[in-house]
Each structure stands twice: as C-alpha cells, then as structure tokens.
Design a protein around this motif. Structure first.
Motif, PDB file in Angstrom:
ATOM      1  N   ILE A 310      48.106 -28.702  28.954  1.00  0.00           N
ATOM      2  CA  ILE A 310      49.555 -28.935  28.989  1.00  0.00           C
ATOM      3  C   ILE A 310      50.216 -28.318  27.763  1.00  0.00           C
ATOM      4  O   ILE A 310      51.271 -27.690  27.851  1.00  0.00           O
ATOM      5  N   VAL A 311      49.593 -28.492  26.589  1.00  0.00           N
ATOM      6  CA  VAL A 311      50.144 -27.911  25.362  1.00  0.00           C
ATOM      7  C   VAL A 311      50.200 -26.387  25.469  1.00  0.00           C
ATOM      8  O   VAL A 311      51.168 -25.745  25.046  1.00  0.00           O
ATOM      9  N   ARG A 312      49.169 -25.782  26.047  1.00  0.00           N
ATOM     10  CA  ARG A 312      49.164 -24.324  26.204  1.00  0.00           C
ATOM     11  C   ARG A 312      50.284 -23.853  27.123  1.00  0.00           C
ATOM     12  O   ARG A 312      50.920 -22.825  26.877  1.00  0.00           O
ATOM     13  N   ALA A 313      50.518 -24.599  28.189  1.00  0.00           N
ATOM     14  CA  ALA A 313      51.526 -24.194  29.180  1.00  0.00           C
ATOM     15  C   ALA A 313      52.937 -24.594  28.785  1.00  0.00           C
ATOM     16  O   ALA A 313      53.904 -23.952  29.199  1.00  0.00           O
ATOM     17  N   GLN A 314      53.071 -25.658  28.006  1.00  0.00           N
ATOM     18  CA  GLN A 314      54.397 -26.192  27.654  1.00  0.00           C
ATOM     19  C   GLN A 314      54.494 -26.313  26.132  1.00  0.00           C
ATOM     20  O   GLN A 314      54.455 -27.414  25.577  1.00  0.00           O
ATOM     21  N   GLN A 315      54.647 -25.187  25.475  1.00  0.00           N
ATOM     22  CA  GLN A 315      54.596 -25.176  24.017  1.00  0.00           C
ATOM     23  C   GLN A 315      55.755 -25.924  23.373  1.00  0.00           C
ATOM     24  O   GLN A 315      55.672 -26.293  22.202  1.00  0.00           O
ATOM     25  N   GLY A 316      56.825 -26.158  24.094  1.00  0.00           N
ATOM     26  CA  GLY A 316      57.949 -26.902  23.536  1.00  0.00           C
ATOM     27  C   GLY A 316      57.879 -28.391  23.810  1.00  0.00           C
ATOM     28  O   GLY A 316      58.821 -29.134  23.478  1.00  0.00           O
ATOM     29  N   ASN A 317      56.785 -28.860  24.414  1.00  0.00           N
ATOM     30  CA  ASN A 317      56.664 -30.282  24.751  1.00  0.00           C
ATOM     31  C   ASN A 317      56.211 -31.049  23.508  1.00  0.00           C
ATOM     32  O   ASN A 317      55.028 -31.143  23.198  1.00  0.00           O
ATOM     33  N   ARG A 318      57.160 -31.635  22.798  1.00  0.00           N
ATOM     34  CA  ARG A 318      56.887 -32.284  21.518  1.00  0.00           C
ATOM     35  C   ARG A 318      55.998 -33.510  21.689  1.00  0.00           C
ATOM     36  O   ARG A 318      55.099 -33.763  20.882  1.00  0.00           O
ATOM     37  N   GLN A 319      56.258 -34.282  22.729  1.00  0.00           N
ATOM     38  CA  GLN A 319      55.505 -35.519  22.926  1.00  0.00           C
ATOM     39  C   GLN A 319      54.021 -35.220  23.145  1.00  0.00           C
ATOM     40  O   GLN A 319      53.149 -35.878  22.553  1.00  0.00           O
ATOM     41  N   VAL A 320      53.740 -34.243  23.972  1.00  0.00           N
ATOM     42  CA  VAL A 320      52.350 -33.905  24.271  1.00  0.00           C
ATOM     43  C   VAL A 320      51.664 -33.302  23.043  1.00  0.00           C
ATOM     44  O   VAL A 320      50.501 -33.607  22.755  1.00  0.00           O
ATOM     45  N   ALA A 321      52.394 -32.466  22.306  1.00  0.00           N
ATOM     46  CA  ALA A 321      51.819 -31.873  21.093  1.00  0.00           C
ATOM     47  C   ALA A 321      51.466 -32.955  20.074  1.00  0.00           C
ATOM     48  O   ALA A 321      50.404 -32.898  19.433  1.00  0.00           O
ATOM     49  N   ALA A 322      52.330 -33.939  19.932  1.00  0.00           N
ATOM     50  CA  ALA A 322      52.059 -35.026  18.986  1.00  0.00           C
ATOM     51  C   ALA A 322      50.853 -35.847  19.427  1.00  0.00           C
ATOM     52  O   ALA A 322      50.016 -36.255  18.607  1.00  0.00           O
ATOM     53  N   LEU A 323      50.738 -36.084  20.730  1.00  0.00           N
ATOM     54  CA  LEU A 323      49.582 -36.824  21.237  1.00  0.00           C
ATOM     55  C   LEU A 323      48.283 -36.055  20.976  1.00  0.00           C
ATOM     56  O   LEU A 323      47.265 -36.643  20.587  1.00  0.00           O
ATOM     57  N   LEU A 324      48.335 -34.734  21.199  1.00  0.00           N
ATOM     58  CA  LEU A 324      47.138 -33.923  20.949  1.00  0.00           C
ATOM     59  C   LEU A 324      46.770 -33.961  19.462  1.00  0.00           C
ATOM     60  O   LEU A 324      45.588 -34.060  19.107  1.00  0.00           O
ATOM     61  N   ALA A 325      47.777 -33.903  18.608  1.00  0.00           N
ATOM     62  CA  ALA A 325      47.511 -33.979  17.173  1.00  0.00           C
ATOM     63  C   ALA A 325      46.855 -35.318  16.811  1.00  0.00           C
ATOM     64  O   ALA A 325      45.888 -35.365  16.032  1.00  0.00           O
ATOM     65  N   GLU A 326      47.357 -36.393  17.406  1.00  0.00           N
ATOM     66  CA  GLU A 326      46.749 -37.711  17.172  1.00  0.00           C
ATOM     67  C   GLU A 326      45.295 -37.731  17.640  1.00  0.00           C
ATOM     68  O   GLU A 326      44.414 -38.284  16.975  1.00  0.00           O
ATOM     69  N   ALA A 327      45.060 -37.152  18.808  1.00  0.00           N
ATOM     70  CA  ALA A 327      43.701 -37.142  19.362  1.00  0.00           C
ATOM     71  C   ALA A 327      42.766 -36.323  18.474  1.00  0.00           C
ATOM     72  O   ALA A 327      41.614 -36.732  18.218  1.00  0.00           O
ATOM     73  N   ARG A 328      43.230 -35.175  18.002  1.00  0.00           N
ATOM     74  CA  ARG A 328      42.405 -34.350  17.111  1.00  0.00           C
ATOM     75  C   ARG A 328      42.107 -35.094  15.808  1.00  0.00           C
ATOM     76  O   ARG A 328      40.984 -35.061  15.303  1.00  0.00           O
ATOM     77  N   LEU A 329      43.113 -35.764  15.283  1.00  0.00           N
ATOM     78  CA  LEU A 329      42.923 -36.493  14.029  1.00  0.00           C
ATOM     79  C   LEU A 329      41.935 -37.630  14.218  1.00  0.00           C
ATOM     80  O   LEU A 329      41.052 -37.858  13.368  1.00  0.00           O
ATOM     81  N   ALA A 330      42.040 -38.334  15.349  1.00  0.00           N
ATOM     82  CA  ALA A 330      41.105 -39.431  15.637  1.00  0.00           C
ATOM     83  C   ALA A 330      39.691 -38.910  15.883  1.00  0.00           C
ATOM     84  O   ALA A 330      38.716 -39.654  15.713  1.00  0.00           O
TER      85      ALA A 330
END
Length: 503
Positions: A310-330
């Motif tokens: 989703i992040v790759r396809a929707q680079q302006g999707n802030r909510q999804v990008a933040a969730l991915l960042a949280e997942a990577r950090l965890a």
C-alpha cells in the motif's frame, strides 16, 4: 443463532402449509419487502408445481431483490422454456448484470423496447467502462418519464461527474414517482453524504433498512454513516446485520473491522478479517485496519507485510506510512521506520505525532537528526495549523460537518484550545452531526471566553435548542445574540424557530 432459529421455524411452517397458502404468503412477504421469507416460501410452493409460471416469476423477482443473479437466472431459464412473457428480457438482463455479465445482458435485451430495457443497457455499458454510452441509454430511459430507477441511476451518473445539483434534480424526479423505493432512498443517502449532511444520510439509509431489511446497500450505508458520526456501537450492530446478509463481503468486513478498531478491540479486527485475507485485493482498504490490529497484538512483521504494497502504491497515504514506520520500529528496524516516514517528516506539513514517531526512530537508529525532529514535534508548524484551519473552514462552508469536526479537533489538540472561532465552529459542526453533548461542551467553552460575542451566543443557544434541552436558556441566549447583532439573518432565523417552538 437467533436468526437460524427463526429461519428454521419458517422452513417448518412452510413445509406444513398447502402450496396455495405458501404462494399467498410468499406474495405477501414479497410485497412487504421481506425477501428472505419470500424465498423460502416460494421455493416450498414450487416443489409441488415446479412448472408454474407465476411462481417461477415470483421466485426470480425475489432472487433478483436479494442480489442472487445465479439463482434468478436459473428460475428465468425455466420460465422462458414455458413461452414468451412480458418483461422477461429485462429480468433476464438484470440477472446477467448481477453476475457481472454485461454481454449476456445486452443479448437478452435485443429487440426489447422499454424504459427499463434502456436503463439496463446503460448499466451494461457502464459495466463495460463506457460512461458516455451509459448516459445516453439512461437518458433515453428517463425521457419516457415512467421509471424511478432510471432517474436514480442518472443521479448516480451525475454524482460520478461531481454534479451534485444535477443529481439532486434527478433524485427529485425519482422521488416524485416512487419516494420510498430502495433506489430513491439509497441515492438520497449518497447525496446527503457527499454534501456532508450525515444526519440526512443516516435518516435515508435507516428508512431504506427499515423498509428493505435484506438490502445490503442500505445496511452498509447505515453502518458507514454511523461510523462517520462516531456512533461505533450502533455501527457494529448494523455491520453485524450486514454480515448476516453477506458474510464474506469485503465491504462488510471493512465496516465490522472499522467498528472494532474504533473500540480498540484488536482481536475482533483480526478474527473479522483473517478468514478473508487471501481473497482481498492487495490494496483493499481493510488491510490497513488488519495491519494495525496485528501491530497492536504484537505481530509487527505481519503488519508490515500488509502495509508495504500500500505504501508503494499510495506514497501520499500518511496514515499507512506512519503505521509501517511503527511496525518497522517494533521489529527493531529503526532505519526502515525512518525510510517509511522520511518524506512526510521532512515536509513542512508534518504533524506533531508524525514528527514524534520520526524522532523515536531516529533516536533508536542513532541518527543525529533526532533532536531536530523532537524540537519540531513540540512546536507545531504554522503551515500545518493554517492548512487545518483552511480545510475546516472549507468543510464548514460546504456543510461537510464530519470533515470540519476532524480538522477542528486536530487544531484544538495542537494548540491551547482557547480559540473562540475554532471552539464556536466545532460546537456548530458537532451539533449538526447530532453529537449534542459534545456540541454544548465546545459552545460553553467558547461562551466562557467571549460571553458577549453575538455569534458565540447564537451557537450556544442553537445547540441547546437542537438538543431539546434547557430550552429557556437557549431562547435567552438567542435573544441576547439578536440584540447584539440585529441585522444578522441567521440569528434572526434561529430565534424565530426557537420562539415558535416555545409558544
């Protein structure tokens, strides 16, 4: 379980009645829009007369109303074998469209000359991606002036073109012919949603649900609107009813997951979505909800797997990008978290919560920019507040109360929450959404800060009046607002309405 008991009792009752009684009851159930009951009764009645054309027709119409294109097609094939019948081509085409077979629908309509035939040709063209041809056929159907469904479909085409006024004109024509038809009510709800009038949308979808309890569109529309209103318990109930109608429908799964997510019931989100996971498209909107549930349940790697496409396809999707960042950090991958959030965090429009997350990732990665991100998180950028205020004001002007409330909520959270304008507008938006307790709270906070401001007095009085509580105080506040701003027409109207109700 209760539904199964009721259906079992209905099946037993159908088996004990005579075929004539079953048929009569099926007709009554169909007339009452109880299509689930009608389906059981007509099937039982057909067992003794499998070739009865009237019963086959009722079965086909019932299955069409339930959205069962395959079952309706089978019944219509049996009916066609008995000889020509008026309207058979249109019904056969409708069944084909339910099966996503536009070519079969067009073949069935060959030679048919009616407004319904043209309406269905239009829907077939739309399914084939030709919106111009669809508009031409549906316009031909509406020109005959006798088909409410055609006017409703033309309204939907207008909405696709962002022509709300045109859609409203078509809805008016549909309502003149059949004000309580399912398509009329559904389009009314769609238009109200686009205009931001969530109360009117909920009224329309609730009316459709009450009159057509088997309508999946009515149930999903009602559930989604309740979610937009923040009434998540009621949303959960409506989505649960939709799941009984269509247990494996992705839209229903999304609504159920959304309701559970709002209540932070992560396990329920997981169990709702997991059975459908393999069937969902890669970019389905239910996947971010599923990913957040997995993240909160301690499965960050699985969450990231849902989010990366989703992040790759929707680079302006802030909510999804933040969730991915949280997942990577965890997942102990702070560099990956920074990569996911970098473009957003480096933007002047970055929000405090995004900057705080970026600071955490940078600190974990040993990146020297962590201190700068922390500083920016503590000092919200003027550009962010200006963008939020502009978004809120635009939403207020077009009557999109839900979006206005979301934007004002962000402003209040990012400031000291003492802006009279923001509090006053937030109160009005919450009142229009039907959240009367919240509306009064914001209105009173504004009133405390500006007790002699006419607009604030008007809002404080009006939200009380709309809630039906403390009406004497509502009128006193509105009278004082009118004294301070005697030329304000909105205040005059509010006072007149409150005074009329009080006499």
């Amino acid at each position: 379980m209760r539904k199964l008991i009721i259906l079992s009792a209905l099946v037993l009752a159908a088996c004990t009645a005579s075929p004539a009684e079953q048929y009569a009851e099926a007709q009554a159930a169909f007339a009452a829009n109880d299509y689930a009951k009608a389906r059981i009764l007509i099937a039982a009645s057909l067992e003794s007369e499998p070739g009865n054309p009237d019963k086959l027709l009722l079965q086909a119409r019932t299955l069409l109303a339930l959205g069962d294109g395959d079952g309706a097609g089978t019944a219509l094939q049996k009916l066609a074998a008995l000889g020509p019948r008026p309207g058979l081509a249109e019904l056969t085409a409708e069944a084909a469209l339910l099966r996503k077979a536009p070519q079969q629908a067009l073949a069935a309509l060959e030679g048919a000359d009616s407004s319904e035939a043209d309406r269905l040709r239009g829907l077939a063209a739309l399914m084939q991606g030709d919106s111009g041809k669809a508009a031409d056929f549906i316009a031909r159907a509406t020109a005959q002036g006798d088909n409410a469904r055609a006017f409703a479909d033309m309204a939907r085409l207008r909405l696709m073109e962002k022509d709300v006024a045109g859609a409203e004109a078509q809805l008016k024509q549909a309502a003149a012919l059949e004000p309580q038809a399912i398509d009329t009510l559904l389009v009314r709800g769609q238009i109200a949603l686009i205009k931001g009038d969530l109360k009117a949308a909920l009224d329309a979808y609730s009316a459709a649900n009450k009159r057509y309890p088997a309508s999946l569109a009515a149930l999903t529309g009602k559930a989604a609107t309740l979610g937009d209103l923040g009434r998540f318990k009621e949303m959960e109930e409506a989505a649960g009813q939709a799941a009984q109608v269509a247990p494996r429908n992705p839209q229903v799964a999304y609504l159920r997951a959304r309701a559970a997510l709002a209540q932070k019931d992560w396990e329920k989100v997981r169990t709702t979505v997991q059975p459908l996971e393999a069937e969902l498209p890669e970019l389905d909107p239910v996947r971010p909800l599923y990913a957040e549930a997995l993240l909160r349940l301690g499965r960050p790697e699985l969450a990231a797997a849902q989010l990366v496409p989703i992040v790759r396809a929707q680079q302006g999707n802030r909510q999804v990008a933040a969730l991915l960042a949280e997942a990577r950090l965890a997942s102990k991958d702070p560099r990956g978290a920074m990569t996911a959030l970098q473009a957003i965090a480096d933007s002047p429009q970055a929000r405090p919560e995004e900057l705080a997350l970026m600071a955490r990732a940078a600190k974990a990665a040993g990146d020297p920019r962590a201190a700068d991100y922390e500083r920016r998180a503590r000092q919200p950028a003027v550009q962010v507040l200006a963008a939020d205020l502009s978004e809120a004001d635009a939403a207020i002007r077009r009557g999109d109360w839900a979006k206005a409330a979301i934007a004002y909520d962000r402003i209040i959270a990012a400031t000291d929450g003492r802006s009279v304008l923001v509090l006053n507008n937030m109160a009005y938006a919450q009142s229009m959404l039907g959240n009367h307790a919240k509306a009064r709270d914001f209105a009173d906070r504004a009133l405390q800060l500006a007790p002699e401001n006419a607009s604030v007095l008007d809002t404080a009085g009006w939200v009380r009046f709309r809630s039906g509580q403390d009406l004497d105080e509502a009128r006193r506040l509105l009278r004082r607002a009118a004294e301070l701003a005697p030329q304000n027409q909105t205040i005059k109207l509010h006072l007149a309405e409150a005074s009329r109700t009080g006499t």
